[in-house]
Design a protein around this motif. Structure first.
Motif, PDB file in Angstrom:
ATOM      1  N   SER A 254       3.218   8.897   1.405  1.00 60.39           N
ATOM      2  CA  SER A 254       4.126   7.681   0.772  1.00 60.39           C
ATOM      3  C   SER A 254       3.342   6.675   2.394  1.00 60.39           C
ATOM      4  O   SER A 254       3.524   5.645   1.220  1.00 60.39           O
ATOM      5  CB  SER A 254       5.464   8.038   1.130  1.00 60.39           C
ATOM      6  OG  SER A 254       5.922   6.836   0.677  1.00 60.39           O
TER       7      SER A 254
ATOM      8  N   SER B 179       0.778  -1.372   0.138  1.00 55.23           N
ATOM      9  CA  SER B 179       0.209   0.240  -0.032  1.00 55.23           C
ATOM     10  C   SER B 179       1.093   1.331   0.270  1.00 55.23           C
ATOM     11  O   SER B 179       0.815   2.126  -0.432  1.00 55.23           O
ATOM     12  CB  SER B 179      -0.790  -0.165   1.066  1.00 55.23           C
ATOM     13  OG  SER B 179      -1.748   1.283   1.031  1.00 55.23           O
ATOM     14  N   ALA B 180       2.259   1.091   0.502  1.00 55.66           N
ATOM     15  CA  ALA B 180       2.481   2.730   1.265  1.00 55.66           C
ATOM     16  C   ALA B 180       3.349   2.658  -0.095  1.00 55.66           C
ATOM     17  O   ALA B 180       3.893   3.771  -0.601  1.00 55.66           O
ATOM     18  CB  ALA B 180       4.081   2.106   2.251  1.00 55.66           C
ATOM     19  N   VAL B 181       3.805   1.656  -0.898  1.00 60.63           N
ATOM     20  CA  VAL B 181       4.351   1.755  -1.766  1.00 60.63           C
ATOM     21  C   VAL B 181       3.501   2.273  -2.999  1.00 60.63           C
ATOM     22  O   VAL B 181       3.186   0.913  -3.420  1.00 60.63           O
ATOM     23  CB  VAL B 181       5.560   0.494  -2.044  1.00 60.63           C
ATOM     24  CG1 VAL B 181       6.661   0.457  -3.455  1.00 60.63           C
ATOM     25  CG2 VAL B 181       5.989   0.737  -0.636  1.00 60.63           C
TER      26      VAL B 181
ATOM     27  N   ILE C 125       3.126   5.036  -6.248  1.00 61.45           N
ATOM     28  CA  ILE C 125       3.444   6.464  -7.292  1.00 61.45           C
ATOM     29  C   ILE C 125       4.026   8.033  -6.595  1.00 61.45           C
ATOM     30  O   ILE C 125       5.427   8.211  -6.895  1.00 61.45           O
ATOM     31  CB  ILE C 125       2.455   6.785  -8.553  1.00 61.45           C
ATOM     32  CG1 ILE C 125       2.016   5.723  -8.916  1.00 61.45           C
ATOM     33  CG2 ILE C 125       3.196   7.401  -9.064  1.00 61.45           C
ATOM     34  CD1 ILE C 125       0.479   6.294 -10.179  1.00 61.45           C
ATOM     35  N   GLY C 126       3.620   7.970  -5.167  1.00 59.15           N
ATOM     36  CA  GLY C 126       4.068   8.584  -5.035  1.00 59.15           C
ATOM     37  C   GLY C 126       6.185   8.184  -4.889  1.00 59.15           C
ATOM     38  O   GLY C 126       7.024   9.490  -4.380  1.00 59.15           O
TER      39      GLY C 126
HETATM   40  N1  PHE Z   1       1.492   5.787  -0.940  1.00 58.15           N
HETATM   41  C1  PHE Z   1       0.933   5.204  -1.998  1.00 58.15           C
HETATM   42  C2  PHE Z   1       2.150   6.093  -2.591  1.00 58.15           C
HETATM   43  O1  PHE Z   1       3.103   6.497  -2.549  1.00 58.15           O
HETATM   44  C3  PHE Z   1      -0.260   6.190  -1.546  1.00 58.15           C
HETATM   45  C4  PHE Z   1      -1.482   5.298  -1.890  1.00 58.15           C
HETATM   46  C5  PHE Z   1      -1.359   4.469  -1.445  1.00 58.15           C
HETATM   47  C6  PHE Z   1      -2.294   6.300  -3.134  1.00 58.15           C
HETATM   48  C7  PHE Z   1      -2.649   4.027  -1.167  1.00 58.15           C
HETATM   49  C8  PHE Z   1      -2.660   5.556  -2.937  1.00 58.15           C
HETATM   50  C9  PHE Z   1      -3.650   4.397  -2.383  1.00 58.15           C
HETATM   51  O2  PHE Z   1       1.605   5.894  -3.853  1.00 58.15           O
END
Ligand code: PHE
Length: 472
Positions: free
Chosen positions: A223, A21-23, A25-26
């Protein structure tokens, strides 16, 4: 209502799912871009401090809320709010926010899938034409890709927490790590890559100002998938015998390492492409980095490894970002699904259909707000400039409400749920946490300066985005 709650099968499974989840596009794009624009190593340092001292306690708080109640965010806040209606509001916000962020994130994922397919079809050279991006996002193909991304995401979700989310994370995350490392190694062997490394790692403290610091804070918060109800929901699937503090640390560390490693990929690539590059000319936007600039960098590799080789590198990169985006999407769509199942007693399948239809409609509205549909393209005027529907969703939910949700988590946990209960929840599965320095820090920070910082970020964003003036 489900009789017993489904759980992640193992600690590693949970960590990979939460890291998935955390990793996103961010990490892969927004972080390296922000580091480039904001002082390299100096930004990295500030970012690391924020992850460790601000985001980590909030992640523990969200996980504890979920694990204790074994409920979605709405149910979690309701159960612990002691009958107070006002304290239920953050629960609803932690449901609506991920729902809407999923909508705009879906559109980005759709574009990434589209670019991957273009590269695989041998069209890398076409992607380097800047006008192509505008044509692509306004083509009817977008809707086909939207349905494809929805099918991919929901077919994982339909299999449930352990057999769907956890299994997908266990398969996809190691693949992501390997591809990322492979690309980094490849890029670091290119000419002039060391210039990029230097630029990335050497700190330029002169670039640190209030705006950069606030950007690092927002970036770290986003993130780590905080403020979106995700960690509450994933926490609700965590077994009582697992240690929350340890799991949170592992997730934060993985996420930060991936972001850092992505910088080792992007910066050296930029300097290999153009050793004399003036980085102030680079756009701050992740979208323009992914869709306008990176294809040019990939194509330039054809001089040394041929068109096929350059396309293979580009395809690996887009595939990597696609996986990262999909595992994030899975986690964010799980929040409204859990809410429908827990709160309304719907079956998972029915919930998937309802959420899926609503999201296709809203993501469709976002996707056509780049010129295809006039009124959605010129949707609203904010702070003297016109915004399309996509931009509006991004500004309201991603930029503005996210830090507010974080602030509410802190206040709720410390002042409503109370420290004793919170500490009990954190010590469950980790008896050594009780009385530790970490516990003292988490307790103190969440009740004092963390909410103040989040309040400042929130107020500054409102001032900047809605009134066009920065407070700092
Ligand atoms: N951590 C995600 C990112 O870095 C953020 C995100 C999580 C965006 C879940 C959407 C859904 O892109």
């Amino acid at each position: 209502m489900a009789a017993t709650r489904e759980h992640f099968g193992s600690r590693l499974g949970f960590i990979l799912a939460a890291a998935g989840s955390a990793v996103g596009i961010g990490n892969l794009v927004a972080f390296p871009v922000a580091a480039t624009k904001s002082g390299g190593g100096a930004f990295l340092l500030v970012y690391a401090v924020f992850v460790l001292f601000i985001c980590l306690p909030i992640m523990m708080a969200e996980l504890a809320l979920g694990r204790t109640t074994e409920k979605d965010p709405v149910g979690a806040y309701r159960q612990l709010s002691g009958g107070s209606r006002a304290w239920r509001i953050p629960g609803w916000m932690a449901l609506i926010t991920p729902f809407m962020i999923a909508v705009f994130y879906l559109v980005l994922t759709v574009w990434i899938l589209g670019y991957l397919i273009e590269v695989l079809s041998g069209n890398l050279n076409q992607l380097t034409n800047e006008a192509y991006f505008g044509q692509f996002i306004n083509s009817k193909l977008i809707f086909v890709y939207l349905v494809l991304v929805m099918l991919l995401t929901n077919s994982v979700l339909a299999m449930g927490v352990k057999d769907g989310i956890e299994r997908a994370a266990k398969a996809l995350m190691p693949m992501l790590f390997v591809m990322l490392l492979g690309l980094v190694i490849f890029v670091l062997t290119r000419e002039n890559s060391e210039l990029g490394l230097k630029y990335y790692l050497l700190p330029d403290f002169a670039k640190l100002n209030a705006e950069v610091i606030s950007k690092a804070m927002s970036q770290a918060f986003f993130s780590l998938s905080l403020g979106m109800g995700i960690m509450i929901t994933y926490g609700s699937y965590l077994k009582k015998r697992e240690a929350i503090p340890g799991a949170a640390k592992a997730v934060a560390l993985t996420d930060t390492l991936v972001a850092f490693t992505a910088g080792l990929l992007i910066l050296p690539s930029i300097f290999h492409f153009n050793p004399q590059i003036d980085t102030s000319t680079l756009s701050e936007s992740s979208a323009s980095m992914i869709f306008l600039f990176l294809p040019k960098i990939f194509l330039s590799l054809q001089g040394s490894i041929g068109y096929f080789g350059a396309s293979a590198v580009a395809a690996t990169f887009f595939f990597l970002v696609l996986i990262a985006a999909l595992t994030s999407l899975i986690s964010i769509v799980e929040v409204p699904l859990a809410a429908l199942c827990d709160e309304r007693g719907l079956s998972r399948k029915k919930a998937i259909y309802i959420v899926g239809v609503l999201q296709v409609i809203l993501a469709g509205a976002c996707a056509v707000s780049f010129g295809m549909v006039d009124w959605l393209t010129h949707f609203i005027h904010i702070a003297g400039s016109e915004k399309g529907f996509f931009e509006l969703v991004e500004i309201v939910f991603y930029d503005t409400i996210l830090p507010l949700n974080g602030l509410l988590v802190c206040l709720f946990v410390i002042y409503k749920w109370k420290r004793v209960n919170f500490n009990k929840a954190l010590s469950q599965g980790d008896s050594s946490f009780s009385g530790s320095l970490s516990q003292k820090y988490v307790n103190f920070s969440l009740g004092t300066f963390i909410p103040v910082i989040l309040l400042l970020v929130f107020l500054n964003t409102v001032a900047l985005k809605f009134f066009g003036h920065s407070l700092i």
